[in-house]
Design a protein around this motif. Structure first.
Motif, PDB file in Angstrom:
ATOM      1  N   MET A 122       0.848  -1.187   0.000  1.00  0.00           N
ATOM      2  CA  MET A 122       0.000   0.000   0.000  1.00  0.00           C
ATOM      3  C   MET A 122       0.885   1.238   0.000  1.00  0.00           C
ATOM      4  O   MET A 122       1.774   1.384   0.851  1.00  0.00           O
ATOM      5  CB  MET A 122      -0.912   0.003   1.231  1.00  0.00           C
ATOM      6  CG  MET A 122      -1.902  -1.146   1.265  1.00  0.00           C
ATOM      7  SD  MET A 122      -2.929  -1.126   2.761  1.00  0.00           S
ATOM      8  CE  MET A 122      -1.709  -1.585   3.998  1.00  0.00           C
ATOM      9  N   VAL A 123       0.661   2.118  -0.963  1.00  0.00           N
ATOM     10  CA  VAL A 123       1.439   3.348  -1.086  1.00  0.00           C
ATOM     11  C   VAL A 123       0.485   4.522  -1.050  1.00  0.00           C
ATOM     12  O   VAL A 123      -0.672   4.427  -1.473  1.00  0.00           O
ATOM     13  CB  VAL A 123       2.268   3.352  -2.391  1.00  0.00           C
ATOM     14  CG1 VAL A 123       3.253   2.217  -2.405  1.00  0.00           C
ATOM     15  CG2 VAL A 123       1.379   3.293  -3.620  1.00  0.00           C
ATOM     16  N   GLY A 124       0.957   5.634  -0.536  1.00  0.00           N
ATOM     17  CA  GLY A 124       0.129   6.828  -0.465  1.00  0.00           C
ATOM     18  C   GLY A 124       0.755   7.866   0.434  1.00  0.00           C
ATOM     19  O   GLY A 124       1.766   7.607   1.116  1.00  0.00           O
ATOM     20  N   PRO A 125       0.189   9.057   0.462  1.00  0.00           N
ATOM     21  CA  PRO A 125       0.729  10.129   1.312  1.00  0.00           C
ATOM     22  C   PRO A 125       0.631   9.771   2.783  1.00  0.00           C
ATOM     23  O   PRO A 125      -0.146   8.900   3.177  1.00  0.00           O
ATOM     24  CB  PRO A 125      -0.157  11.340   0.960  1.00  0.00           C
ATOM     25  CG  PRO A 125      -0.829  10.983  -0.327  1.00  0.00           C
ATOM     26  CD  PRO A 125      -0.956   9.495  -0.332  1.00  0.00           C
ATOM     27  N   PRO A 126       1.400  10.443   3.634  1.00  0.00           N
ATOM     28  CA  PRO A 126       1.297  10.195   5.077  1.00  0.00           C
ATOM     29  C   PRO A 126      -0.073  10.604   5.609  1.00  0.00           C
ATOM     30  O   PRO A 126      -0.687  11.564   5.145  1.00  0.00           O
ATOM     31  CB  PRO A 126       2.408  11.082   5.671  1.00  0.00           C
ATOM     32  CG  PRO A 126       3.334  11.371   4.537  1.00  0.00           C
ATOM     33  CD  PRO A 126       2.502  11.368   3.302  1.00  0.00           C
ATOM     34  N   GLY A 127      -0.560   9.853   6.574  1.00  0.00           N
ATOM     35  CA  GLY A 127      -1.814  10.192   7.239  1.00  0.00           C
ATOM     36  C   GLY A 127      -3.059   9.696   6.562  1.00  0.00           C
ATOM     37  O   GLY A 127      -4.167  10.042   6.995  1.00  0.00           O
ATOM     38  N   THR A 128      -2.940   8.886   5.513  1.00  0.00           N
ATOM     39  CA  THR A 128      -4.127   8.409   4.805  1.00  0.00           C
ATOM     40  C   THR A 128      -4.682   7.107   5.374  1.00  0.00           C
ATOM     41  O   THR A 128      -5.715   6.636   4.901  1.00  0.00           O
ATOM     42  CB  THR A 128      -3.819   8.220   3.312  1.00  0.00           C
ATOM     43  OG1 THR A 128      -2.639   7.419   3.168  1.00  0.00           O
ATOM     44  CG2 THR A 128      -3.589   9.561   2.642  1.00  0.00           C
ATOM     45  N   GLY A 129      -4.026   6.510   6.341  1.00  0.00           N
ATOM     46  CA  GLY A 129      -4.600   5.359   7.027  1.00  0.00           C
ATOM     47  C   GLY A 129      -4.143   4.008   6.534  1.00  0.00           C
ATOM     48  O   GLY A 129      -4.889   3.032   6.639  1.00  0.00           O
ATOM     49  N   LYS A 130      -2.939   3.906   6.007  1.00  0.00           N
ATOM     50  CA  LYS A 130      -2.449   2.604   5.523  1.00  0.00           C
ATOM     51  C   LYS A 130      -2.300   1.623   6.677  1.00  0.00           C
ATOM     52  O   LYS A 130      -2.660   0.450   6.558  1.00  0.00           O
ATOM     53  CB  LYS A 130      -1.102   2.820   4.812  1.00  0.00           C
ATOM     54  CG  LYS A 130      -1.198   3.709   3.581  1.00  0.00           C
ATOM     55  CD  LYS A 130       0.139   3.872   2.892  1.00  0.00           C
ATOM     56  CE  LYS A 130       1.104   4.682   3.714  1.00  0.00           C
ATOM     57  NZ  LYS A 130       0.663   6.090   3.883  1.00  0.00           N
ATOM     58  N   THR A 131      -1.778   2.075   7.793  1.00  0.00           N
ATOM     59  CA  THR A 131      -1.628   1.189   8.947  1.00  0.00           C
ATOM     60  C   THR A 131      -2.989   0.796   9.517  1.00  0.00           C
ATOM     61  O   THR A 131      -3.178  -0.340   9.969  1.00  0.00           O
ATOM     62  CB  THR A 131      -0.785   1.881  10.021  1.00  0.00           C
ATOM     63  OG1 THR A 131       0.470   2.267   9.462  1.00  0.00           O
ATOM     64  CG2 THR A 131      -0.534   0.950  11.196  1.00  0.00           C
ATOM     65  N   LEU A 132      -3.947   1.709   9.469  1.00  0.00           N
ATOM     66  CA  LEU A 132      -5.286   1.389   9.962  1.00  0.00           C
ATOM     67  C   LEU A 132      -5.946   0.321   9.105  1.00  0.00           C
ATOM     68  O   LEU A 132      -6.651  -0.560   9.613  1.00  0.00           O
ATOM     69  CB  LEU A 132      -6.139   2.658   9.983  1.00  0.00           C
ATOM     70  CG  LEU A 132      -7.544   2.506  10.563  1.00  0.00           C
ATOM     71  CD1 LEU A 132      -7.490   2.056  12.006  1.00  0.00           C
ATOM     72  CD2 LEU A 132      -8.315   3.803  10.418  1.00  0.00           C
ATOM     73  N   ILE A 133      -5.719   0.364   7.792  1.00  0.00           N
ATOM     74  CA  ILE A 133      -6.252  -0.684   6.920  1.00  0.00           C
ATOM     75  C   ILE A 133      -5.639  -2.031   7.282  1.00  0.00           C
ATOM     76  O   ILE A 133      -6.326  -3.066   7.295  1.00  0.00           O
ATOM     77  CB  ILE A 133      -5.980  -0.331   5.449  1.00  0.00           C
ATOM     78  CG1 ILE A 133      -6.782   0.885   5.048  1.00  0.00           C
ATOM     79  CG2 ILE A 133      -6.325  -1.502   4.535  1.00  0.00           C
ATOM     80  CD1 ILE A 133      -6.557   1.332   3.620  1.00  0.00           C
ATOM     81  N   ALA A 134      -4.348  -2.039   7.574  1.00  0.00           N
ATOM     82  CA  ALA A 134      -3.702  -3.289   7.979  1.00  0.00           C
ATOM     83  C   ALA A 134      -4.315  -3.828   9.266  1.00  0.00           C
ATOM     84  O   ALA A 134      -4.508  -5.042   9.424  1.00  0.00           O
ATOM     85  CB  ALA A 134      -2.207  -3.074   8.146  1.00  0.00           C
TER      86      ALA A 134
END
Length: 651
Positions: free
Chosen positions: A226-238
């Motif tokens: 998962m790639v994207g700007p900081p603060g978009t919730g990649k860790t939350l999706i995990a």
């Protein structure tokens, strides 16, 4: 001046709902020993040192006399007894009962001293000198070695506690293992991101029912990044994946693989995948994978970081080596995709690349509603309006916005968040803290009012510019004033007309100063920097220069952290002659935009003076006031082309 805020984006909620009951948790690990036990070895070493010093230091018996004083006391008959050892040390007693010590110089003739002692009836005895007990002597010789050994033992025990098991645990992966009974976040707790959740949910479905894919001959993905700007919730999706999959979830950061010891990173990678195999089916999540997965050095980078490259090589080998039937899936997240090694991103390792962008307007409204749960809201709060006013905000920014509004409510003596508080919180995040003590001089206040009026009027007069929402001359952070524009809808493409109008609005403040005062000021420095950057991109990347032609020199890879790499700065893909053309075309666009802004404001000088006077009096006005000022000039016989949406001819 603020002519536009950050571009669009997405986010996820942070609320959690309790999941279904799970299996009984495993018994906790044995607790470490008491904290005082770590001090046993240093205390024992200190006691040993004190004992040795006591045993080796001989107590001094009586006052110490010089040899001359001793001979003088013998001569006057004050000495009663003396005890002389084989090295010339003398211990004696005076006739008044006091004891003394002295030493006979070995280079002198001591026969006369003996005669003098006998003549004065001094009792003379002889003894043998002693250097202390053999045990004390042995301890003195072995003391440095004992201290070094004790220091190594103490350091080793401290390192064992720090590393969690001593030197044998250095190579173990520090993965946080989340078993099936612990995850609570679900996909329903994530606001928006339907496409991203669909991509990830297929992984969850594969881990739950692999036989369905086996019937169709389909193989599950090995990895998803998962790639994207900081603060978009990649860790939350995990975390939501961990909650939905109901399988063990091993979470680790990329920096946890890198240590000061050579080979530790590769060993930890092996240990991580070994733990995943024991708990298969399972999910491995590597956050900030760019810390370990950066590009390896080629022929042009001899002598690179071998430890980091060995760790990456081991990660590549492990992802190729595990059997897909075992049910192990690797999730990874990064906001620096341009820094990752191409071998890591190829199919067969990370089969799917999921982009987690900034939220759009609808998703921002949903995210704001999620973060507002449990807070007292006023009836005038409209999340759609707030979402429209926050383009480019990430999920973390929106959470901070709601929290800042709550803090403002408490600071004002209440507990209810209203629309005005949300607007103030937005200004605080974009512009900085309001400087109530930063009083402007009267001429500065007038200059700032004219400057911001120029921005507002050019924005209202240009056809493609975004509508004006608010104009203020109250200092906030480094800015002395601001003209805020809100887009009517989410933009994904920007036409040449929109960019040209944007340049005109950026230079509208400087143009107003030129029209009113006949000279510019330092207040336009930020406007000029932003306009120059935009004009350079129009020429260099967007192909909007007739002289240079349809040529684009874009960076290619997305840079979610911004900036420009050193390699691209030093090795530009064009010649110095092309750079000269780029500079000339950039200057031409800026001059044309300034001339256009000056012409517009001269045609509407009456509206410029009126709006500047209102700003100097009220300090803050909204966009409706700007339109009213233009309509008043039109009714009074001013320039007829004032309604926004009608083309204004460029000079």
């Amino acid at each position: 001046m603020i002519t536009s805020v950050r571009l669009s984006g997405r986010h996820l909620s942070r609320s959690a709902k309790p999941g279904p009951p799970r299996e009984a948790p495993k018994p906790p690990a044995p607790s470490p020993g008491p904290s005082w036990s770590r001090w046993l070895l240093p205390i024992a070493t200190l006691v040993l040192l004190i004992v040795v010093l006591i045993r080796t230091s001989a107590p001094q018996e009586g006052a110490s006399l010089s040899y001359s004083e001793f001979v003088g006391k013998v001569g006057v008959g004050q000495v009663k007894t003396v005890d002389i050892d084989d090295k010339g040390a003398i211990k004696g007693t005076l006739k008044d009962g006091k004891k003394f010590t002295t030493r006979i110089p070995t280079a002198l003739d001591n026969s006369r001293l003996e005669q003098q002692l006998q003549s004065k009836n001094v009792k003379i005895t002889a003894s043998r000198s002693s250097n202390g007990s053999p045990l004390g002597t042995l301890l003195v010789l072995l003391l440095p070695l004992l201290l070094i050994v004790a220091l190594f033992m103490w350091t080793g025990r401290q390192a064992a506690r720090t590393l969690g098991g001593g030197l044998s645990a250095i190579g173990r992966a520090r993965a946080k293992i989340i078993e099936t009974e612990r995850p609570t976040t679900r996909f329903e707790d994530v606001a928006g991101y339907g496409g991203v959740k669909q991509e990830i949910s297929e992984i969850v479905d594969f881990l739950r029912s692999p036989e369905r894919y086996a019937v169709a001959g389909a193989k599950g993905p090995r990895g998803v990044i998962m790639v994207g700007p900081p603060g978009t919730g990649k860790t939350l999706i995990a975390r939501a994946v961990a909650g939905e999959a109901e399988v063990p979830f091993l979470s680790v950061t990329g920096s946890a693989f890198v240590e000061m010891f050579v080979g530790v990173g590769a060993s930890r990678v092996r240990d991580l995948f070994a733990e995943a195999r024991k708990r298969a089916p399972s999910i491995i999540f590597i956050d900030e994978i760019d810390a370990v997965g950066s590009r390896r050095g080629g022929a042009a980078r001899l002598g690179g970081n071998d430890e980091r490259e060995q760790t990456l090589n081991q990660l590549l080998a492990e992802m190729d080596g595990f059997d897909q039937a075992s049910g192990i899936v690797v999730l990874a997240a990064t906001n620096r995709p341009e820094a990752l090694d191409p071998a890591l991103l190829r199919p067969g390792r990370f089969d799917r690349h999921v982009t987690v962008p900034l939220p759009n307007q609808t998703e921002r409204a949903a995210i704001l509603a999620v973060h507002a749960r449990g807070k007292n809201l006023a009836p005038d709060v409209d999340w759609d309006t707030v979402a429209r006013a926050t383009p480019g905000f990430s999920g973390a920014d929106l959470a901070n916005l709601v929290n800042e509004a709550a803090i403002n409510a408490v600071r004002a003596g209440g507990a209810v968040i209203d629309a005005q508080g949300l607007g103030d919180a937005r200004d605080r995040l974009l512009l900085g803290r309001r400087e109530s003590t930063n009083a402007l001089l009267p001429e500065e206040r007038r200059s700032v009012a004219v400057h911001e009026s120029g921005h507002a009027l050019t924005a209202a007069l240009c056809e493609h510019a975004d509508p004006v929402a608010k104009v203020t001359i109250l200092p906030s952070g480094p800015s002395l004033g601001a003209t805020e524009q809100l887009p009517e809808a989410e933009r994904h493409l920007y036409s040449e007309g929109y960019l040209t109008d944007l340049l005109t609005v950026r230079l509208g403040g400087r143009a107003a100063e030129l029209v009113v005062f006949g000279e510019g000021s330092t207040g336009a420095a930020d406007d000029l920097a932003g306009a120059t950057q935009l004009a350079a991109r129009m020429v260099r990347e967007f192909g909007l220069s007739p002289t240079l032609g349809p040529i684009g020199y874009g960076s290619g890879a997305p840079r979610y952290l911004g900036g420009e790499s050193t390699e691209e700065t030093l090795h530009r893909p064009y010649s110095e002659q092309t750079q000269r053309i780029v500079d000339e075309e950039t200057a031409r666009l800026l001059r044309q935009a300034e001339e256009r802004a000056v012409a517009l404001l001269r045609d509407h000088r009456e509206a410029l003076d009126t709006l500047a006077g209102l700003l100097a009096t009220r300090e803050t006005v909204d966009g409706a006031v700007v339109l009213d000022v233009l309509q008043q000039q039109q009714r009074s016989g001013g320039h007829h082309n004032t309604a926004k949406g009608k083309p204004t001819p460029s000079p």
